[in-house]
Write an enzyme that holds these catalytic residues in place. Sequence first.
Site, short mmCIF file in Angstrom:
data_model
loop_
_atom_site.label_atom_id
_atom_site.label_comp_id
_atom_site.label_asym_id
_atom_site.label_seq_id
_atom_site.Cartn_x
_atom_site.Cartn_y
_atom_site.Cartn_z
N ASP A 83 77.08 33.84 68.06
CA ASP A 83 76.44 33.44 69.31
C ASP A 83 76.01 31.99 69.20
O ASP A 83 75.94 31.41 68.10
CB ASP A 83 75.25 34.35 69.64
N GLU B 124 71.71 35.91 66.73
CA GLU B 124 70.92 35.07 65.83
C GLU B 124 70.09 34.04 66.59
O GLU B 124 68.95 33.75 66.21
CB GLU B 124 71.85 34.36 64.83
#
Length: 488
Positions: free
Chosen positions: A101, A167
Amino acid sequence: MSATPKEFLDFVDNNADAFIKRLSEAVSIKSVSGDAAYRSEVFKMSDWISQQFKAVGVEIQQVDLGKHIMDGQELQLPKAVLGRLGNNPNKKTILVYGHFDVQPANLSDGWNTDPFVLTAQPNGQLVGRGSSDDKGPVLGWLNTLQYHHDNKKELPVNFRCCFEGMEENGSEGLDELVERESKPGGWFDGVDCVCISDNYWLNTRTPVLTYGLRGLSYYKLNITGPARDLHSGVFGRTVHEPMTDLIKLMSTLVDVNGKILIPGVDEMITTADVEERKLYEALDYSIDDVEASAGASIALSTDKVEVLMGRMRMPSLSLHGIEGAFYGPGAKTVIPAKVSGKFSIRLVPPQTPENVLPLVKAHVESEFAKLGSKNKFELEELHGGKPWVTDINHWNFQAARTATKAIYNKDPDMTREGGSIPVTLTFAEALGVNVLLLPMGRGDDGAHSTNEKLDRSNFIEGTKLLGTEIRWNMYNVICIFQAHIMPL
């Protein structure tokens, strides 16, 4: 000690353009975890990563992490990607972690090019969101595995990987996954070492190995007042304004020199002695490096050691933004009905989100009471993670030093990083093994900022580092540096 095989180095050089094309595909997927509008893109990225690693022989399992609430919506969490290759009891088992991400990015933020189109600059910089944080490093592992797959060379280690898609938004669901899969019979059972490549060199010259990370506590101050936005010509100086309260409150958190004004936070940290200061003095870093990376001459001090300790050893408090405030072009004379100020504290041992929260809460409640405002106040803790420090004399680090010198022809700096990767501590505690951070990117990559980049040389040479054969012999024990120095 055997040298890095020329066959491997040639393979990486000969496939460099193909590797960069693959990175371009990854960057084009807008996997922004912190915006609900892009959640489908994060799922798409999970699928893409899974297919790429399957193609080089890795057994893949995509794991459902459940749901969460974000911006008032219930959303499905992106699936984590677990991988394994090899299960030979006579080999070491390594675990690699990364994330797919990215932070939000818009051309209007100040990007020179479309943030989701990887753009190769004449100076070798590969510009695009996620190029350095963390899609480039994740694909570095893939590049290394492709060499073994294409050349039918068996890995001399058992390989495990764990890639997540949250994250940049608190890693929700990941701690539970790691703890569950670390138990006997779990996916990570038997792992001997963990390597994470999700941080950066201090500068543009010298590679580093990282043995510490700051933790994080992220907060949101909400101030609500009128039932709706008001006209300042009608209500100015007649009502308590939420924005005024918020600005006053946020000004009590930190001073212009970085000192945290919340009582008890800075006081939790001991003063560095002479010997510890020498560690920071020895690092290949200067005030010029700080200011070059920042893009302006704005360092808090001319003392290199003080600046480095401010980044690595001390907590810091940063103000990030205000929701609900007018920020567009033009001049809108509005009094916002509700505003929310966001700030975070980077933590160092012995600080934790749990022992800092009461200090923050007591401070903002006290300061709000002093205002005598009739508005309503609320403090939210959005997410947090503990700091982490490990032993730099572990054989993992000793072997990593040798490997880095073999590729870059210089010894790496040993650093603590100012950023936060909360799962690092989770891996260390759940598995009981050494965790090492091996950065691929440079200190000026601009992760989380506009025009994020990864230098072509760092992507290619970093791939070579991940595939370098190193054996470190000490006390008659041959120690293979698993994961980031994968024997060929």
